[in-house]
Design a protein around this motif. Structure first.
Motif, PDB file in Angstrom:
ATOM      1  N   PRO A  91       0.836  -1.213   0.000  1.00 20.82           N
ATOM      2  CA  PRO A  91       0.000   0.000   0.000  1.00 20.82           C
ATOM      3  C   PRO A  91       0.863   1.251   0.000  1.00 20.82           C
ATOM      4  CG  PRO A  91       0.123  -0.919   2.208  1.00 20.82           C
ATOM      5  CD  PRO A  91       0.831  -1.892   1.322  1.00 20.82           C
ATOM      6  N   PHE A  92       0.302   2.338  -0.523  1.00 17.36           N
ATOM      7  CA  PHE A  92       1.012   3.613  -0.454  1.00 17.36           C
ATOM      8  C   PHE A  92       1.034   4.114   0.983  1.00 17.36           C
ATOM      9  CE2 PHE A  92       0.649   8.300  -0.363  1.00 17.36           C
ATOM     10  CZ  PHE A  92       1.921   8.609  -0.823  1.00 17.36           C
ATOM     11  N   SER A  93       2.175   4.650   1.398  1.00 11.62           N
ATOM     12  CA  SER A  93       2.330   5.150   2.761  1.00 11.62           C
ATOM     13  C   SER A  93       2.347   6.670   2.729  1.00 11.62           C
ATOM     14  CB  SER A  93       3.634   4.617   3.370  1.00 11.62           C
ATOM     15  OG  SER A  93       3.727   3.219   3.197  1.00 11.62           O
ATOM     16  N   ASP A  94       1.272   7.304   3.198  1.00 12.65           N
ATOM     17  CA  ASP A  94       1.187   8.761   3.193  1.00 12.65           C
ATOM     18  C   ASP A  94       1.986   9.348   4.353  1.00 12.65           C
ATOM     19  OD1 ASP A  94       0.617  11.351   2.787  1.00 12.65           O
ATOM     20  OD2 ASP A  94      -1.542  11.199   3.068  1.00 12.65           O
ATOM     21  N   CYS A  95       1.590   9.013   5.574  1.00 19.76           N
ATOM     22  CA  CYS A  95       2.350   9.369   6.778  1.00 19.76           C
ATOM     23  C   CYS A  95       2.552  10.869   6.957  1.00 19.76           C
ATOM     24  CB  CYS A  95       3.699   8.669   6.798  1.00 19.76           C
ATOM     25  SG  CYS A  95       3.579   6.881   6.656  1.00 19.76           S
ATOM     26  N   ASP A  96       1.564  11.659   6.544  1.00 23.88           N
ATOM     27  CA  ASP A  96       1.598  13.116   6.749  1.00 23.88           C
ATOM     28  C   ASP A  96       2.866  13.763   6.207  1.00 23.88           C
ATOM     29  OD1 ASP A  96      -0.875  13.081   8.063  1.00 23.88           O
ATOM     30  OD2 ASP A  96       0.085  12.532   9.962  1.00 23.88           O
ATOM     31  N   GLY A  97       3.282  13.335   5.029  1.00 25.41           N
ATOM     32  CA  GLY A  97       4.431  13.961   4.385  1.00 25.41           C
ATOM     33  C   GLY A  97       5.770  13.565   4.946  1.00 25.41           C
ATOM     34  N   LYS A  98       5.834  12.511   5.734  1.00 22.58           N
ATOM     35  CA  LYS A  98       7.112  12.050   6.289  1.00 22.58           C
ATOM     36  C   LYS A  98       7.463  10.689   5.713  1.00 22.58           C
ATOM     37  CE  LYS A  98       6.302  14.425  10.685  1.00 22.58           C
ATOM     38  NZ  LYS A  98       6.154  14.264  12.156  1.00 22.58           N
ATOM     39  N   ASN A  99       8.721  10.315   5.872  1.00 21.51           N
ATOM     40  CA  ASN A  99       9.155   9.006   5.399  1.00 21.51           C
ATOM     41  C   ASN A  99       8.638   7.900   6.308  1.00 21.51           C
ATOM     42  OD1 ASN A  99      10.465   9.669   3.092  1.00 21.51           O
ATOM     43  ND2 ASN A  99      12.482   8.962   3.728  1.00 21.51           N
ATOM     44  N   CYS A 100       8.026   6.893   5.722  1.00 20.95           N
ATOM     45  CA  CYS A 100       7.598   5.722   6.473  1.00 20.95           C
ATOM     46  C   CYS A 100       7.238   4.642   5.473  1.00 20.95           C
ATOM     47  CB  CYS A 100       6.408   6.031   7.374  1.00 20.95           C
ATOM     48  SG  CYS A 100       4.860   6.225   6.469  1.00 20.95           S
ATOM     49  N   LEU A 101       7.089   3.433   5.971  1.00 22.56           N
ATOM     50  CA  LEU A 101       6.655   2.322   5.130  1.00 22.56           C
ATOM     51  C   LEU A 101       5.580   1.536   5.864  1.00 22.56           C
ATOM     52  CD1 LEU A 101       9.976   0.884   3.633  1.00 22.56           C
ATOM     53  CD2 LEU A 101       8.130   2.005   2.380  1.00 22.56           C
ATOM     54  N   ILE A 102       4.466   1.339   5.212  1.00 22.32           N
ATOM     55  CA  ILE A 102       3.406   0.496   5.765  1.00 22.32           C
ATOM     56  C   ILE A 102       3.525  -0.879   5.118  1.00 22.32           C
ATOM     57  CG2 ILE A 102       0.920   0.154   5.948  1.00 22.32           C
ATOM     58  CD1 ILE A 102       0.599   3.196   5.861  1.00 22.32           C
ATOM     59  N   PHE A 103       3.601  -1.917   5.930  1.00 20.75           N
ATOM     60  CA  PHE A 103       3.691  -3.263   5.382  1.00 20.75           C
ATOM     61  C   PHE A 103       3.048  -4.240   6.356  1.00 20.75           C
ATOM     62  CE2 PHE A 103       7.481  -2.477   7.891  1.00 20.75           C
ATOM     63  CZ  PHE A 103       7.609  -3.631   8.658  1.00 20.75           C
ATOM     64  N   ASN A 104       2.665  -5.383   5.822  1.00 19.60           N
ATOM     65  CA  ASN A 104       2.064  -6.438   6.620  1.00 19.60           C
ATOM     66  C   ASN A 104       2.965  -7.666   6.511  1.00 19.60           C
ATOM     67  OD1 ASN A 104       0.491  -8.715   7.485  1.00 19.60           O
ATOM     68  ND2 ASN A 104      -1.368  -7.482   7.214  1.00 19.60           N
ATOM     69  N   ALA A 105       3.715  -7.950   7.577  1.00 20.80           N
ATOM     70  CA  ALA A 105       4.673  -9.048   7.549  1.00 20.80           C
ATOM     71  C   ALA A 105       3.997 -10.392   7.317  1.00 20.80           C
ATOM     72  CB  ALA A 105       5.475  -9.076   8.854  1.00 20.80           C
ATOM     73  N   ASP A 106       2.808 -10.567   7.878  1.00 18.39           N
ATOM     74  CA  ASP A 106       2.093 -11.836   7.693  1.00 18.39           C
ATOM     75  C   ASP A 106       1.753 -12.068   6.227  1.00 18.39           C
ATOM     76  OD1 ASP A 106       2.198 -12.387  10.399  1.00 18.39           O
ATOM     77  OD2 ASP A 106       0.254 -11.450  10.822  1.00 18.39           O
ATOM     78  N   GLU A 107       1.385 -11.001   5.517  1.00 21.67           N
ATOM     79  CA  GLU A 107       1.088 -11.141   4.093  1.00 21.67           C
ATOM     80  C   GLU A 107       2.357 -11.445   3.299  1.00 21.67           C
ATOM     81  OE1 GLU A 107      -0.961  -7.672   2.797  1.00 21.67           O
ATOM     82  OE2 GLU A 107      -2.915  -8.399   3.489  1.00 21.67           O
ATOM     83  N   MET A 108       3.453 -10.795   3.660  1.00 22.96           N
ATOM     84  CA  MET A 108       4.725 -11.086   2.987  1.00 22.96           C
ATOM     85  C   MET A 108       5.099 -12.559   3.157  1.00 22.96           C
ATOM     86  SD  MET A 108       7.220  -7.904   3.871  1.00 22.96           S
ATOM     87  CE  MET A 108       6.883  -6.239   3.357  1.00 22.96           C
ATOM     88  N   CYS A 109       4.815 -13.093   4.341  1.00 22.72           N
ATOM     89  CA  CYS A 109       5.196 -14.475   4.647  1.00 22.72           C
ATOM     90  C   CYS A 109       4.348 -15.500   3.907  1.00 22.72           C
ATOM     91  CB  CYS A 109       5.089 -14.732   6.157  1.00 22.72           C
ATOM     92  SG  CYS A 109       6.249 -13.776   7.158  1.00 22.72           S
ATOM     93  N   THR A 110       3.293 -15.070   3.245  1.00 24.56           N
ATOM     94  CA  THR A 110       2.392 -16.021   2.567  1.00 24.56           C
ATOM     95  C   THR A 110       2.275 -15.741   1.079  1.00 24.56           C
ATOM     96  OG1 THR A 110       0.506 -14.616   3.202  1.00 24.56           O
ATOM     97  CG2 THR A 110       1.039 -16.472   4.652  1.00 24.56           C
ATOM     98  N   HIS A 111       3.159 -14.899   0.526  1.00 21.92           N
ATOM     99  CA  HIS A 111       3.146 -14.607  -0.907  1.00 21.92           C
ATOM    100  C   HIS A 111       4.539 -14.805  -1.492  1.00 21.92           C
ATOM    101  CE1 HIS A 111      -0.691 -12.730   0.139  1.00 21.92           C
ATOM    102  NE2 HIS A 111      -0.978 -12.714  -1.145  1.00 21.92           N
ATOM    103  N   VAL A 112       4.585 -15.443  -2.635  1.00 20.56           N
ATOM    104  CA  VAL A 112       5.866 -15.686  -3.296  1.00 20.56           C
ATOM    105  C   VAL A 112       6.426 -14.401  -3.897  1.00 20.56           C
ATOM    106  CG1 VAL A 112       6.993 -16.894  -5.214  1.00 20.56           C
ATOM    107  CG2 VAL A 112       5.377 -18.110  -3.752  1.00 20.56           C
ATOM    108  N   ASN A 113       5.545 -13.551  -4.430  1.00 20.33           N
ATOM    109  CA  ASN A 113       5.987 -12.319  -5.090  1.00 20.33           C
ATOM    110  C   ASN A 113       5.392 -11.088  -4.403  1.00 20.33           C
ATOM    111  OD1 ASN A 113       7.452 -13.551  -7.305  1.00 20.33           O
ATOM    112  ND2 ASN A 113       5.448 -14.229  -8.049  1.00 20.33           N
ATOM    113  N   SER A 114       6.245 -10.101  -4.177  1.00 21.72           N
ATOM    114  CA  SER A 114       5.806  -8.837  -3.590  1.00 21.72           C
ATOM    115  C   SER A 114       6.576  -7.693  -4.225  1.00 21.72           C
ATOM    116  CB  SER A 114       6.039  -8.836  -2.071  1.00 21.72           C
ATOM    117  OG  SER A 114       5.792  -7.551  -1.529  1.00 21.72           O
ATOM    118  N   ASP A 115       5.914  -6.551  -4.394  1.00 22.14           N
ATOM    119  CA  ASP A 115       6.581  -5.370  -4.952  1.00 22.14           C
ATOM    120  C   ASP A 115       7.110  -4.456  -3.853  1.00 22.14           C
ATOM    121  OD1 ASP A 115       4.337  -4.195  -3.870  1.00 22.14           O
ATOM    122  OD2 ASP A 115       3.596  -3.315  -5.733  1.00 22.14           O
ATOM    123  N   HIS A 116       7.243  -4.991  -2.653  1.00 22.95           N
ATOM    124  CA  HIS A 116       7.588  -4.162  -1.500  1.00 22.95           C
ATOM    125  C   HIS A 116       8.909  -3.413  -1.687  1.00 22.95           C
ATOM    126  CE1 HIS A 116       8.012  -2.911   2.708  1.00 22.95           C
ATOM    127  NE2 HIS A 116       9.279  -3.255   2.563  1.00 22.95           N
TER     128      HIS A 116
END
Length: 467
Positions: free
Chosen positions: A349-374
């Motif tokens: 997902p896109f990480s807005d974070c009020d104009g600051k640097n951040c990354l939103i991610f779901n580790a559980d989803e990463m652990c169950t998918h072979v391919n990710s664009d993270h």
């Protein structure tokens, strides 16, 4: 006329010097007179204070400007706390004086400003530049020791070297192997998606064995401790530079210090470089995203992306130097288990974070998918696009694009789609275009010639249509 002016200036300077010296003599004379009229005890106290002050200043000067003696290495290493440590493969290099501090790391007094516990040095006799890292702050190390003492039902400040094996989490390792679930329980990013195949790889590349290819209890304790405090040392060994991974070479460890090669200057020092230099670095960053995503049947995902976590060597090669927050995904294990949606591309997902640097991610989803664009998201969002905002980088690493980059290569829009995609699987669709554009833009002459050639083609096409 000029001589008269010069003479007046000389007379004025001489008069100023005489006045200053006269005042100094008066002050010194007054001080001497006061000292003479002091009681004997007061004179003794003044004299002793002067002597003590002199010794104190000399000691501080020696402490500040003298290189660290060997005993300072020992206080840095904490080898007495092993096996609650990273290993001992590099201890011989240190004890036989093959490693020395360099630069500001020579001055022990400056350690109070070195909150990250990172020191620079060199290896004798070849002068290879290295970095020595404790992988945690003093407070973090102390807090973990306190947790382990508590887990072993011992008082704070216990002998951690003897107690680690008696903790609840590690007591069964006397008779059992290290299992994936144990490492997942450490909270380490490396083991958020643990598998037996990943653990086998850790042991296959482990350089800290007491005896080669035999796993002793102390080896298990060191792997467990590393996972608890910071798995960077394990990451460097398990995914070595020699196999093409974009990480520094792991030289070894001694106690609570790992030693790695020094691979260059931080990315922050290149924010104001010319655009073609930044384009080359950006191209290297996109190659890192590609490599970590696709080069192996393990996917490695960056979750902490900022200017200080990458360095650039003199040839322009970029290296990831902070590996603590990399999630390792075993693609073959996912294929074997086939969880729901396992073969569908995971889009970050896109990480807005009020104009600051951040990354939103779901580790559980990463652990169950072979391919990710993270990884493409992380590099575009937090470094390259205009969404990347840091104190020293208000408009992204690729700020102030030349007209060729923005118009001919459409780089700004490509980065926008990479950071905040508007189309399904948008990042996968634009990543190759971004890399192609950066590959061309990293050479200033090539940019000009290709752009000019492209404009000529466009002009001819337009002219043909008009005719």
């Amino acid at each position: 006329m000029k001589n008269d002016i010069r003479n007046r200036k000389t007379d004025h300077l001489q008069q100023t010097v005489k006045t200053g010296m006269s005042k100094l003599e008066n002050v010194m004379g007054d001080s001497v007179m006061r000292f003479r009229h002091m009681p004997s005890r007061a004179k003794v106290l003044v004299f002793m204070s002067a002597v003590l002050s002199l010794f104190l200043y000399l000691y501080l000067a020696k402490w500040l400007f003298q290189s660290n003696p060997e005993t300072d290495f020992e206080s840095l290493l904490d080898t007495e706390k092993c096996p609650a440590c990273y290993g001992g493969s590099a201890c011989g290099m240190i004890y036989y004086k093959q490693i020395e501090f360099v630069g500001m790391s020579k001055f022990r007094v400056l350690d109070i400003l070195n909150g990250k516990n990172v020191h620079v040095g060199s290896v004798r006799p070849n002068g290879k530049e290295i970095v020595m890292k404790k992988l945690a702050t003093d407070t973090e190390l102390k807090d973990l020791d306190a947790r382990l003492c508590k887990d072993a039902m011992r008082p704070e400040g216990c002998d951690i070297a003897r107690v680690l094996v008696r903790t609840n989490m590690a007591s069964h390792l006397n008779t059992e192997p290290v299992k994936p679930d144990l490492l997942k329980g450490t909270g380490s990013f490396m083991f958020k998606c643990p598998s037996y195949r990943l653990l086998d790889r850790v042991w296959s590349y482990f350089k800290e064995f007491k005896k080669k290819k035999e796993i002793f209890l102390s080896d298990k304790m060191q792997v467990l401790y590393s996972a608890l405090i910071n798995a960077e040392g394990l990451m460097l060994q398990t995914f070595p530079k020699s196999e093409g991974w974009p990480f520094p070479e792991y030289i070894g460890s001694c106690g609570r210090v790992i030693i790695v090669e020094d691979t260059g200057r931080p990315l922050s020092e290149f924010v104001s470089s010319s655009f073609h230099i930044r384009a080359n670095i950006a191209y290297e960053l996109m190659k890192i995203a590609e490599k970590l995503t696709t080069m192996s049947d393990f996917g490695l995902y960056l979750t902490d992306v900022n200017l200080e976590n990458f360095v650039v060597d003199p040839s322009g090669r970029v290296t990831v130097v902070d590996l603590e927050n990399i999630i390792v995904v075993d693609k073959l294990a996912i294929q074997a288990k086939k969880p729901k949606g396992w073969n569908e591309p995971l889009e970050a997902p896109f990480s807005d974070c009020d104009g600051k640097n951040c990354l939103i991610f779901n580790a559980d989803e990463m652990c169950t998918h072979v391919n990710s664009d993270h990884n493409y998201n992380a590099i575009c969002r937090n470094l390259l696009s205009h969404y990347a905002v840091e104190d020293r980088m208000p408009n992204g690493f690729l700020h102030d694009m030349p007209i060729e980059a923005e118009d001919y290569w459409d780089l700004k829009n490509l980065l926008e789609e990479c950071a905040r995609p508007q189309h399904k699987e948008g990042r996968w669709k634009v990543k190759d275009k971004i890399m192609h554009a950066l590959d061309a833009l990293k050479d200033g002459k090539k940019v000009h010639s290709e752009t000019k050639q492209g404009r000529e083609v466009n002009s001819q096409t337009k002219l043909g249509r008009e005719v």
